[in-house]
Motif scaffolding. Structure first.
Motif, PDB file in Angstrom:
ATOM      1  N   LEU A 195       0.851  -1.367  -0.089  1.00 54.74           N
ATOM      2  CA  LEU A 195       0.119   0.075   0.002  1.00 54.74           C
ATOM      3  C   LEU A 195       0.934   1.182   0.017  1.00 54.74           C
ATOM      4  N   LYS A 196       2.137   1.281   0.567  1.00 55.76           N
ATOM      5  CA  LYS A 196       2.973   2.432   0.742  1.00 55.76           C
ATOM      6  C   LYS A 196       3.989   2.637  -0.556  1.00 55.76           C
ATOM      7  N   ASN A 197       3.646   1.752  -1.595  1.00 62.06           N
ATOM      8  CA  ASN A 197       4.451   1.710  -2.809  1.00 62.06           C
ATOM      9  C   ASN A 197       4.386   3.343  -3.391  1.00 62.06           C
ATOM     10  N   GLU A 198       5.531   3.906  -3.348  1.00 67.55           N
ATOM     11  CA  GLU A 198       5.332   5.378  -3.863  1.00 67.55           C
ATOM     12  C   GLU A 198       5.193   5.274  -5.733  1.00 67.55           C
ATOM     13  N   LYS A 199       5.608   4.266  -6.167  1.00 63.45           N
ATOM     14  CA  LYS A 199       5.360   4.440  -8.094  1.00 63.45           C
ATOM     15  C   LYS A 199       3.992   3.843  -7.968  1.00 63.45           C
ATOM     16  N   CYS A 200       2.675   4.454  -7.996  1.00 63.89           N
ATOM     17  CA  CYS A 200       1.556   4.044  -8.252  1.00 63.89           C
ATOM     18  C   CYS A 200       0.883   5.285  -8.780  1.00 63.89           C
ATOM     19  N   HIS A 201      -0.431   4.687  -9.218  1.00 66.15           N
ATOM     20  CA  HIS A 201      -1.413   5.822  -9.530  1.00 66.15           C
ATOM     21  C   HIS A 201      -2.977   5.407  -9.590  1.00 66.15           C
ATOM     22  N   TYR A 202      -3.673   6.258  -9.061  1.00 65.04           N
ATOM     23  CA  TYR A 202      -5.023   6.045  -8.850  1.00 65.04           C
ATOM     24  C   TYR A 202      -5.923   6.442  -9.820  1.00 65.04           C
ATOM     25  N   LEU A 203      -6.936   5.587 -10.153  1.00 64.72           N
ATOM     26  CA  LEU A 203      -7.811   6.359 -11.232  1.00 64.72           C
ATOM     27  C   LEU A 203      -9.276   6.593 -10.795  1.00 64.72           C
ATOM     28  N   PRO A 204      -9.924   7.731 -10.939  1.00 64.99           N
ATOM     29  CA  PRO A 204     -11.109   7.901 -10.338  1.00 64.99           C
ATOM     30  C   PRO A 204     -12.270   7.112 -11.286  1.00 64.99           C
ATOM     31  N   HIS A 205     -13.352   6.716 -10.780  1.00 61.72           N
ATOM     32  CA  HIS A 205     -14.254   6.171 -11.552  1.00 61.72           C
ATOM     33  C   HIS A 205     -15.813   6.502 -11.511  1.00 61.72           C
ATOM     34  N   ARG A 206     -16.643   6.276 -12.110  1.00 56.76           N
ATOM     35  CA  ARG A 206     -18.013   6.728 -11.842  1.00 56.76           C
ATOM     36  C   ARG A 206     -18.804   5.703 -12.602  1.00 56.76           C
ATOM     37  N   PRO A 207     -20.042   5.291 -12.251  1.00 59.28           N
ATOM     38  CA  PRO A 207     -20.932   4.395 -13.273  1.00 59.28           C
ATOM     39  C   PRO A 207     -21.780   5.078 -14.098  1.00 59.28           C
ATOM     40  N   VAL A 208     -21.890   4.439 -15.277  1.00 62.46           N
ATOM     41  CA  VAL A 208     -22.610   5.055 -16.514  1.00 62.46           C
ATOM     42  C   VAL A 208     -23.955   4.018 -16.344  1.00 62.46           C
ATOM     43  N   ILE A 209     -25.119   4.543 -16.319  1.00 65.95           N
ATOM     44  CA  ILE A 209     -26.370   3.908 -16.044  1.00 65.95           C
ATOM     45  C   ILE A 209     -27.157   4.086 -17.213  1.00 65.95           C
ATOM     46  N   LYS A 210     -27.481   2.876 -17.813  1.00 63.98           N
ATOM     47  CA  LYS A 210     -28.413   2.653 -18.778  1.00 63.98           C
ATOM     48  C   LYS A 210     -29.394   1.670 -18.830  1.00 63.98           C
ATOM     49  N   MET A 211     -30.482   1.865 -18.173  1.00 63.75           N
ATOM     50  CA  MET A 211     -31.474   0.937 -17.695  1.00 63.75           C
ATOM     51  C   MET A 211     -32.266   0.469 -18.649  1.00 63.75           C
ATOM     52  N   GLN A 212     -32.212   0.995 -19.956  1.00 63.72           N
ATOM     53  CA  GLN A 212     -33.033   0.353 -21.150  1.00 63.72           C
ATOM     54  C   GLN A 212     -32.257  -0.487 -21.920  1.00 63.72           C
ATOM     55  N   THR A 215     -28.540  -6.132 -21.576  1.00 62.73           N
ATOM     56  CA  THR A 215     -27.338  -6.692 -20.862  1.00 62.73           C
ATOM     57  C   THR A 215     -26.828  -6.061 -19.897  1.00 62.73           C
ATOM     58  N   ILE A 216     -25.918  -5.093 -19.865  1.00 62.79           N
ATOM     59  CA  ILE A 216     -25.153  -4.322 -18.998  1.00 62.79           C
ATOM     60  C   ILE A 216     -25.867  -3.121 -18.761  1.00 62.79           C
ATOM     61  N   LYS A 217     -26.682  -2.837 -17.635  1.00 63.60           N
ATOM     62  CA  LYS A 217     -27.206  -1.715 -17.472  1.00 63.60           C
ATOM     63  C   LYS A 217     -26.219  -0.729 -16.553  1.00 63.60           C
ATOM     64  N   ILE A 218     -25.477  -1.210 -15.757  1.00 60.81           N
ATOM     65  CA  ILE A 218     -24.411  -0.230 -15.115  1.00 60.81           C
ATOM     66  C   ILE A 218     -22.966  -0.626 -15.479  1.00 60.81           C
ATOM     67  N   ARG A 219     -22.314   0.442 -16.130  1.00 58.98           N
ATOM     68  CA  ARG A 219     -20.956  -0.019 -16.586  1.00 58.98           C
ATOM     69  C   ARG A 219     -19.769   0.905 -15.806  1.00 58.98           C
ATOM     70  N   PRO A 220     -18.976   0.577 -15.178  1.00 57.59           N
ATOM     71  CA  PRO A 220     -17.946   1.524 -14.470  1.00 57.59           C
ATOM     72  C   PRO A 220     -17.095   2.062 -15.654  1.00 57.59           C
ATOM     73  N   VAL A 221     -16.633   3.349 -15.513  1.00 57.88           N
ATOM     74  CA  VAL A 221     -15.973   4.059 -16.483  1.00 57.88           C
ATOM     75  C   VAL A 221     -14.869   4.659 -15.506  1.00 57.88           C
ATOM     76  N   PHE A 222     -13.670   4.412 -15.920  1.00 56.59           N
ATOM     77  CA  PHE A 222     -12.536   4.990 -15.269  1.00 56.59           C
ATOM     78  C   PHE A 222     -11.827   6.099 -16.093  1.00 56.59           C
ATOM     79  N   ASP A 223     -11.740   7.125 -15.396  1.00 56.20           N
ATOM     80  CA  ASP A 223     -11.127   8.317 -16.153  1.00 56.20           C
ATOM     81  C   ASP A 223      -9.334   8.601 -15.783  1.00 56.20           C
TER      82      ASP A 223
END
Length: 306
Positions: A195-212, A215-223
């Protein structure tokens, strides 16, 4: 653009003493394109509405005809005008307009050379795991060493996302997707000793919701384009490569060629490639909950990267 060869229109123009320069039916190459942001400075106040429905507009370059004829006929001449939104761009951006199919020749040569070098590097690093799965590394550019962890920005956006998903009642459904990924070893929790590794990178993510969608109604999208001010993003540090996605018009044309068209959705088709261990640290993210649970990706491709 169509030329005016309708005798009725030409007779009315002559009667109104309106002379146009392209009344002949021959086809010639366009020598000059005038953007709509400059058109206003060329227009005069002289406008004549013709009986056929067209409008004659006088400009400093002469008369021009626009509009649509009232009568419908297969032999009729129809001309339409398009309203375009224009903005100020520099010459470099103009070369990047994909819709015009234009590209700077020197830039094109540089891209081909860079693509060839990275493709060779990709082939050298490509390996096959004992289970038969392909393992690849991220196509990093030379400036990837300047990549920061992005943890503070990602956590700030993560908290807002969790709060919003709770309010909408989709948080549990969103968590199930990540639980399923962990079960399939698409993602993994980062061990405590790493967890304390200095060489790392974090990606924000959010859901894209399409109930219609069935197949896949909720899809995670990483920025992967998210970055702190003045610092590069993950996308900035990765080699983009050439665009392998086919132009949509070509797909539509082939789809309309035959009487019956078929479409399919291969579940998790892009999650079959394993990421090399040394690059997984750059694909960290927070599990969608209030706690700071840190995970990382073991497979590619991620929606939102490049």
């Amino acid at each position: 653009m169509p030329k005016i060869n309708d005798r009725i229109i030409l007779r009315e123009l002559k009667f109104r003493k309106i002379e146009i320069t392209d009344s002949v039916s021959g086809e010639y190459e366009i020598d000059l394109l005038i953007c709509t942001d400059l058109l206003g400075s060329l227009l005069t106040e002289e406008i004549v509405e013709l009986d056929c429905g067209l409008t004659a507009v006088h400009t400093k370059l002469g008369w021009t005809i626009m509009g649509t004829q009232k009568r419908t006929s297969s032999m009729g001449n129809v001309m339409t005008t398009l309203s375009m939104h224009c903005r100020s761009v520099n010459l470099t951006e103009m070369w990047d307009l994909e819709c015009l199919g234009m590209i700077d020749p020197s830039q094109s040569l540089f891209r081909k050379k860079a693509h060839s070098e990275h493709l060779n590097d990709f082939r050298e690093k490509l390996s096959i795991l004992p289970c038969g799965r392909y393992e690849v590394g991220l196509p990093s550019k030379s400036d990837s060493r300047n990549l920061r962890d992005n943890k503070e920005l990602s956590w700030e956006r993560h908290e807002k996302m969790v709060k919003r998903m709770k309010a909408r009642g989709f948080l549990c459904d969103y968590q199930e997707i990540f639980d399923d990924w962990e079960r399939l070893k698409i993602i993994e929790r980062v061990p405590e000793n790493e967890l304390k590794n200095e060489k790392c990178h974090y990606l924000p993510h959010r859901p894209v919701i399409k109930m219609q969608i069935e197949t896949i109604k909720i899809r995670p999208v990483f920025d992967a384009s998210a970055s702190e001010k003045g610092k590069p993003s993950l996308n900035h540090c990765l080699f983009k490569g050439i665009n392998l996605i086919e132009p949509i018009p070509d797909v539509i044309d082939r789809f309309r060629t035959y009487l019956i068209g078929l479409s399919g959705d291969i579940e998790k088709a892009f999650l079959l490639l394993s990421v090399a261990n040394q690059d997984r640290e750059f694909l960290r993210f927070f599990y969608p909950c209030d706690e700071e649970l840190i995970y990382r990706h073991c497979r590619v491709v991620l929606w939102g990267i490049l």
